[in-house]
Scaffold this motif. Structure first.
Motif, mmCIF file in Angstrom:
data_model
loop_
_atom_site.group_PDB
_atom_site.id
_atom_site.type_symbol
_atom_site.label_atom_id
_atom_site.label_comp_id
_atom_site.label_asym_id
_atom_site.label_seq_id
_atom_site.Cartn_x
_atom_site.Cartn_y
_atom_site.Cartn_z
ATOM 1 N N ARG A 282 0.863 -1.192 0.000
ATOM 2 C CA ARG A 282 0.000 0.000 0.000
ATOM 3 C C ARG A 282 0.896 1.236 0.000
ATOM 4 N NH1 ARG A 282 -1.208 2.559 4.614
ATOM 5 N NH2 ARG A 282 -1.945 0.685 5.692
ATOM 6 N N ARG A 284 1.314 5.622 -0.574
ATOM 7 C CA ARG A 284 0.577 6.828 -0.189
ATOM 8 C C ARG A 284 -0.360 7.269 -1.320
ATOM 9 N NH1 ARG A 284 4.833 9.893 1.662
ATOM 10 N NH2 ARG A 284 4.921 11.092 -0.245
ATOM 11 N N SER A 370 9.846 5.915 -0.014
ATOM 12 C CA SER A 370 9.217 7.039 0.698
ATOM 13 C C SER A 370 7.698 7.022 0.512
ATOM 14 C CB SER A 370 9.816 8.371 0.249
ATOM 15 O OG SER A 370 9.373 8.654 -1.042
ATOM 16 N N GLN A 373 3.664 2.644 2.392
ATOM 17 C CA GLN A 373 3.136 2.767 3.764
ATOM 18 C C GLN A 373 3.032 1.424 4.477
ATOM 19 O OE1 GLN A 373 -0.562 4.909 3.187
ATOM 20 N NE2 GLN A 373 0.441 6.822 3.771
ATOM 21 N N HIS A 374 2.660 0.380 3.727
ATOM 22 C CA HIS A 374 2.515 -0.915 4.398
ATOM 23 C C HIS A 374 2.657 -2.057 3.395
ATOM 24 C CE1 HIS A 374 1.475 -3.122 7.995
ATOM 25 N NE2 HIS A 374 0.830 -3.961 7.225
#
Ligand SMILES: Cc1cc2nc3c(=O)[nH]c(=O)nc-3n(C[C@H](O)[C@H](O)[C@H](O)COP(=O)(O)OP(=O)(O)OC[C@H]3O[C@@H](n4cnc5c(N)ncnc54)[C@H](O)[C@@H]3O)c2cc1C
Length: 457
Positions: A282, A284, A370, A373-374
């Protein structure tokens, strides 16, 4: 002392749950045992808390319109969406839209089961003679090879062409070229089974790792967790092929006393477990909507990308959540790629997946890191209760599924995706069909009254 159930079912995956529902609804006393602390087996749905979307660690797609799944979902009014979007391929470093599945079909439809069985690699050697001079056909052959390795997670130098063809014909009957997802993923199906089992009074015991099965006609003792045992006149075994093939000292393996007959062992040796590592990331944002960076004015972006195919050594295949436009993307590492990644820790696997995206999409790994997220990941090869992803037949494996499926002395019954005889091995609907087939065999044997067992009604 508690009264033994009519049937003990080993395994609470799709096959075990389907069989238990049929038998429970027929009024039999059924007890399911599973080593895990959850039901579903190779169906393992998580929920992403940010996107509020299902994330599958195992089965994800409903392949076509198999009645085994659709009838249940329709009855409970579960919303189902068809996968759509564009397919992209990376060929010689170039990213372009492609008609992957039609190209693959052109090759696969030349398979023949009127000639002796052979491996897919051997078939490719003699099929489509013009491909030596025809570049397009050569590429189609390469794609067919990636498809068989990727979709079936199989070693193409071992997988049986007869088995591939049977699967292809079975798929055609259920519009297998289309793919769907239920609203909450496969969790919807598991919830339906759970409700049906509750209503039918079926007992489910989790955390029960079966060690051995001691049996004689009409009498079985299932030993588990080193100390507990369960007795029943009949047992349905839905263990994955990888577990059935494991040697007895391995974690999760099950010993039979007396041992399984020779025909069963021969069947086991003719079947193999495919290997897959999948990772779901996942980010951003859906960074790929801006790609490719070097496109000409007015040309397409990856905004509607559904699948991305490549020859990458690590994660050759990727897919998004289309038609849902979520910042989630899944990488698929089959066969040799899975062998390289199995047993590695999650950080390593995720790093490899980001490096693949860097190679395929040209986005730097720093930028990907960067944005990430997961990550979600499960190693099915090192999971002692699956020992691989799903099964296929090796060359000369005609009839092996039927031999694995056949009951022993009306006492030991067998189900699970590897025992499906209708060409749907390696799928959820194939597993359900196998569970229902085994439930009918059990009911038939009860009706025949082969022994003095309890009869419903
Ligand atoms: C990564 C991946 C992706 C997939 N994608 C798809 C897809 O998109 N679509 C599709 O249709 N199919 C897909 N499949 C295949 C599908 O998940 C399986 O075919 C199906 O779920 C198998 O069901 P089963 O009941 O035969 O086996 P399982 O679900 O494996 O059930 C067997 C049960 O036996 C239990 N068990 C094992 N050992 C023991 C023991 N010693 N004691 C007690 N219990 C034990 C296990 O815990 C498990 O719950 C995928 C599978 C994987 C791994």
């Amino acid at each position: 002392m508690s009264i033994p159930p009519d049937i003990v079912i080993i395994g609470a995956g799709a096959a075990g749950l389907a069989a238990a529902t049929e038998l429970g609804q027929a009024g039999l006393a059924v007890s399911i045992l599973d080593a895990r602390n959850r039901i579903g087996g190779r169906i393992f749905t998580l929920s992403d808390p940010v996107c509020h979307a299902p994330v599958e660690l195992g089965a994800e797609f409903i392949h076509g319109r198999p009645p085994e799944i659709w009838d249940l979902l329709k009855k409970r009014r579960v919303r189902v969406k068809e996968v759509d979007g564009d397919n992209w391929c990376v060929q010689s470093g170039h990213l372009g839209k492609c008609d992957f599945f039609s190209e693959v079909d052109e090759i696969l439809k030349q398979m023949d089961d009127q000639t002796p069985d052979e491996s897919f690699v051997d078939f490719l050697k003699h099929c489509c003679r013009q491909s030596k001079t025809n570049r397009r056909l050569q590429e189609a052959k390469e794609r067919a090879l990636s498809y068989v390795t990727g979709f079936n997670a199989a070693d193409p130098s071992q997988v049986s062409v007869h088995w591939l063809l049977k699967g292809m014909r079975a798929e055609e009957r259920i519009e297998g070229d289309r793919a769907f997802r239920a609203q909450h993923g496969y969790a919807d199906l598991i919830e339906i089974f759970q409700k049906q089992l509750l209503n039918a009074g079926v007992s489910i015991q989790l955390g029960i790792k079966v060690d051995s099965i001691h049996w004689r006609p009409g009498n079985v003792e299932v030993r588990a967790n080193g100390s507990t045992s369960f007795a029943a006149p009949r047992v349905l075994i839905t263990l994955p092929l990888g577990v059935l093939r494991a040697s007895t000292e391995e974690n999760g393996a099950v010993r039979f006393a007396p041992d399984l007959p020779r025909q069963k062992k021969r069947a086991l040796s003719k079947l193999a477990m495919g290997k897959v590592i999948r990772v779901t990331l996942r980010f951003r944002e859906r960074f790929w909507v801006r790609l490719p960076k070097d496109r000409r004015k007015g040309s397409k972006t990856l905004a509607k990308m559904s699948f991305l195919f490549s020859q990458d050594d690590c994660f050759p295949t990727w897919w998004t959540t289309m038609p849902e436009r979520l910042p989630i993307i899944t990488g698929w590492a089959p066969f040799r790629c899975a062998e390289r990644l199995s047993g590695q820790n999650e950080a390593f696997v995720v790093e490899q997946s980001l490096q693949t995206l860097n190679r395929l999409l040209g986005v730097s790994t720093q930028e990907l890191e960067s944005l990430l997220q997961h990550a979600y990941f499960h190693d099915w090869q090192n999971d002692p209760f699956s020992r691989g992803a799903y099964s296929h037949a090796k060359v000369g494996g005609d009839g092996a599924q039927a031999a694995l499926a056949s009951p022993i002395e009306n006492t030991l019954f067998f189900a699970g995706e590897a025992t499906d005889i209708s060409g749907h091995n390696g799928t959820v609907h194939g597993a359900i069909a196998s569970g229902r087939r085994a439930a009918s065999e059990i009911q038939r044997s009860l009706r025949r009254g082969d022994d003095g067992l309890t009869r419903p009604g």
